[in-house]
Design a protein around this motif. Structure first.
Motif, PDB file in Angstrom:
ATOM      1  N   HIS A 141      32.177 -24.762 -31.397  1.00  0.00           N
ATOM      2  CA  HIS A 141      32.690 -23.634 -31.963  1.00  0.00           C
ATOM      3  C   HIS A 141      31.659 -22.866 -33.037  1.00  0.00           C
ATOM      4  CE1 HIS A 141      36.989 -23.705 -30.367  1.00  0.00           C
ATOM      5  NE2 HIS A 141      36.903 -25.214 -30.706  1.00  0.00           N
ATOM      6  N   ASP A 143      31.090 -19.107 -31.878  1.00  0.00           N
ATOM      7  CA  ASP A 143      31.268 -18.049 -32.830  1.00  0.00           C
ATOM      8  C   ASP A 143      29.931 -17.194 -33.288  1.00  0.00           C
ATOM      9  OD1 ASP A 143      33.813 -18.984 -33.296  1.00  0.00           O
ATOM     10  OD2 ASP A 143      33.438 -19.986 -35.081  1.00  0.00           O
ATOM     11  N   ASP A 163      33.933 -15.280 -23.589  1.00  0.00           N
ATOM     12  CA  ASP A 163      34.956 -16.033 -23.657  1.00  0.00           C
ATOM     13  C   ASP A 163      34.789 -17.155 -24.304  1.00  0.00           C
ATOM     14  OD1 ASP A 163      37.700 -17.231 -22.838  1.00  0.00           O
ATOM     15  OD2 ASP A 163      37.163 -17.614 -20.911  1.00  0.00           O
ATOM     16  N   LYS A 164      34.789 -17.130 -25.648  1.00  0.00           N
ATOM     17  CA  LYS A 164      34.754 -18.147 -26.554  1.00  0.00           C
ATOM     18  C   LYS A 164      35.603 -19.327 -26.415  1.00  0.00           C
ATOM     19  CE  LYS A 164      36.022 -17.814 -30.749  1.00  0.00           C
ATOM     20  NZ  LYS A 164      36.016 -17.498 -32.131  1.00  0.00           N
ATOM     21  N   SER A 165      36.788 -18.823 -26.363  1.00  0.00           N
ATOM     22  CA  SER A 165      37.913 -19.914 -26.199  1.00  0.00           C
ATOM     23  C   SER A 165      37.805 -20.915 -25.030  1.00  0.00           C
ATOM     24  CB  SER A 165      39.310 -19.345 -26.408  1.00  0.00           C
ATOM     25  OG  SER A 165      39.636 -18.435 -25.229  1.00  0.00           O
ATOM     26  N   ALA A 189      37.346 -24.502 -24.409  1.00  0.00           N
ATOM     27  CA  ALA A 189      38.274 -25.407 -23.522  1.00  0.00           C
ATOM     28  C   ALA A 189      37.689 -26.340 -22.444  1.00  0.00           C
ATOM     29  CB  ALA A 189      39.373 -24.448 -22.997  1.00  0.00           C
TER      30      ALA A 189
END
Length: 542
Positions: free
Chosen positions: A377, A381, A391-393, A397
């Motif tokens: 993260h 970030d 598409d960070k999330s 995931a």
């Protein structure tokens, strides 16, 4: 009377609509008038907005006739009750309406008693349906409370909580669903983790492996006295056995038999890994929750020990101080992380993190996952600051999901490095087309404003990048940092001005952005090896 149904009226004759609106005592029969429309298209829009229970519609209307309206509305809500009103005594309309599920067909002029009777019939049917649904819901609730189903719900709820939650808090959530006890004579948990490496992972292949393993487990433990409850999650397949105290060694033997059969599926998969853990038998729900949680944490520890084992549960060490120390060291590492945009720097940071984790004591595989997710993260970030479209999330995931299929600590770090490097390269490639123009703009801006104090953060912001990234980008393109480039431009300009007789050194320094002549002289001599006056003499004596 409380409104049971909502109704919409559609008729292109406004006087008919007005008549219907005032003809019926809507409150008395339990119907609420939601709206009136004077053409088919407006009626359909109203239906989509108000979501009525009943549609009362004319056949002939502009835009969309009544039958078309019914057909389209039924696609939106199959349970919509429709009544046709028409001045045309043609049975074909009634026949076609019946095919669309029309509940009644009324001829104009509308008879108040006929319409009231029809609506009352629909209200009565609706009330009966609701009563039937309530009976069904009560029956389903009774079924859920049935021991076998409740035990499955119990297990599912425990697995949905974080494994570090206290058993008391988890049990409190379970009791909201059902106050009944789960453990009566005794119960224990078995956890089985059949797996394939993340590099070979596909959802279909993994699901097939899980399905096959569950089939084998059901056959193996079907003869066990008592209930068998099975629930699969990303952490593994969890089984609850409820029975009289039994020989743990016999259960281990059964699990080894399961392992042999699962490993026998090698023809279907590139390589299979198998880990199983068996807990102690306990007598209370709270103790069973604790055993399930311990087994989840112990399953994560396979990355630190070995795969392809069947073992008794060893209670994981608490290690709160060690975990806190690990978090502190990783935080310090992230604070000292160089702000570079090279995969090599990511690799170096992760290698340092791995050394920290390898030397840490009394930490679990779950602790490691949490720290690796924090690393992920943190970098993501950072990358998002460069490119908001990242598409960070999704990246985080993916790492979290694939972590469950790593077979060693080395492989977990390899996965994280791959994830972060891929994300970085995506960002850099996406920004590549926008790089050259900003650098050219910055060079032009520096040339034009060399005599004033340039705020580098604002310059970077004006071209749409963070200062850190733009500094990296500028040096990559020019071979110099922003500060070095500004210094070079100022010195080059000063060289040209110094050969002009009419300006003294102090004026030249001010023109190129130096308010302190001593500092200017020092920087000039550092760049050229001679002072401004010495440089001027060299050219004027030629």
């Amino acid at each position: 009377m409380i409104s049971i149904l909502g109704i919409i009226i559609a008729d292109d004759e406004k006087k008919i609509c007005k008549l219907l609106e005032y003809l019926i005592d809507w409150d008395e029969i339990g119907v609420k008038l939601l709206g009136v429309a004077y053409d088919g298209i407006s009626a359909f829009q109203l239906i989509q907005e108000k979501k009525p229970d009943v549609l009362l519609t004319d056949i002939r209307m502009p835009g969309m006739d009544g039958l078309q309206l019914i057909e389209e509305a039924k696609k939106q809500n199959a349970s919509l009750k429709c009544i046709i009103i028409s001045g045309y005594k043609d049975f074909q309309y009634a026949q076609q309406g019946i095919r669309y599920g029309v509940r009644d067909y009324l001829l104009k002029p509308i008879n108040q008693d006929d319409l009231t009777r029809t609506l009352k019939k629909l209200v009565k049917e609706t009330m009966e349906q609701k009563s039937s649904q309530e009976v069904q819901m009560h029956l389903e609730e009774t079924i859920r409370n049935y021991s076998g189903e409740f035990k499955r719900v119990f297990l599912k709820m425990v697995l949905e909580q974080k494994p570090e939650e206290t058993p008391e808090s988890v049990l409190k959530e379970v009791r909201k669903i059902n106050p009944s006890r789960v453990v009566s004579q005794g119960g224990r948990c078995l956890v089985v983790k059949p797996d394939i490496e993340y590099k070979d992972f596909t959802k279909d292949a993994y699901q097939l492996l899980i399905d096959k393993a569950i089939e084998i487990l059901q056959v193996e433990f079907a003869s066990e006295e008592g209930d068998l409850t099975i629930e699969a999650s990303e952490e593994g397949i969890f089984l609850l056995l409820f029975h009289e105290p039994s020989d743990k060694e016999e259960l281990i033997k059964s699990l080894n038999h399961v392992r042999d059969r699962v490993m026998g599926l090698q023809d279907l998969f590139p390589k299979i890994y198998f880990t199983a853990i068996i807990t102690e038998q306990v007598d209370t729900d709270e103790e069973l929750i604790r055993q399930i949680q311990y087994s989840r944490i112990a399953m994560y520890n396979r990355l630190l020990t070995d795969n392809n084992t069947v073992s008794k549960l060893n209670i994981p060490a608490a290690g709160s101080e060690e975990k806190s120390s690990l978090t502190t060291e990783i935080s310090r590492l992230l604070e000292d992380r160089p702000e570079s945009f090279e995969p090599e720097e990511i690799r170096n940071c992760l290698n340092d993190a791995k050394r920290i984790m390898q030397t840490a004591k009394n930490i679990s595989g779950l602790d490691i996952k949490m720290e690796l997710l924090r690393l992920a993260h943190n970098y993501l970030d950072w990358f998002e600051l460069l490119d908001a479209s990242l598409d960070k999330s999704g990246k985080a995931a993916y790492f979290s999901e694939m972590y469950e299929h790593c077979i060693s600590l080395d492989q977990a770090f390899e996965l994280l490095e791959e994830t972060l490097t891929k994300a970085l390269l995506e960002v850099l490639n996406h920004l590549k087309s926008k790089e050259i123009k900003p650098v050219a703009y910055a060079k032009h801006y520096i040339e034009k404003n060399k005599g004033v104090q340039i705020k580098l953060e604002e310059l970077a912001k004006s071209v749409g990048f963070s200062y850190t990234y733009f500094s990296y980008l500028f040096k990559k393109e020019t071979g110099k940092t922003l500060t070095e480039y500004i210094q070079m431009v100022r010195i080059e300009t000063a060289k040209k001005l110094l050969v002009e007789k009419e300006r003294n050194v102090s004026e030249v320094a001010e023109l190129v952005g130096y308010s302190d002549i001593k500092f200017f002289t020092k920087q000039f001599k550092k760049a050229l090896g001679v002072s401004p006056n010495e440089y001027r003499k060299m050219f004027l004596e030629r």
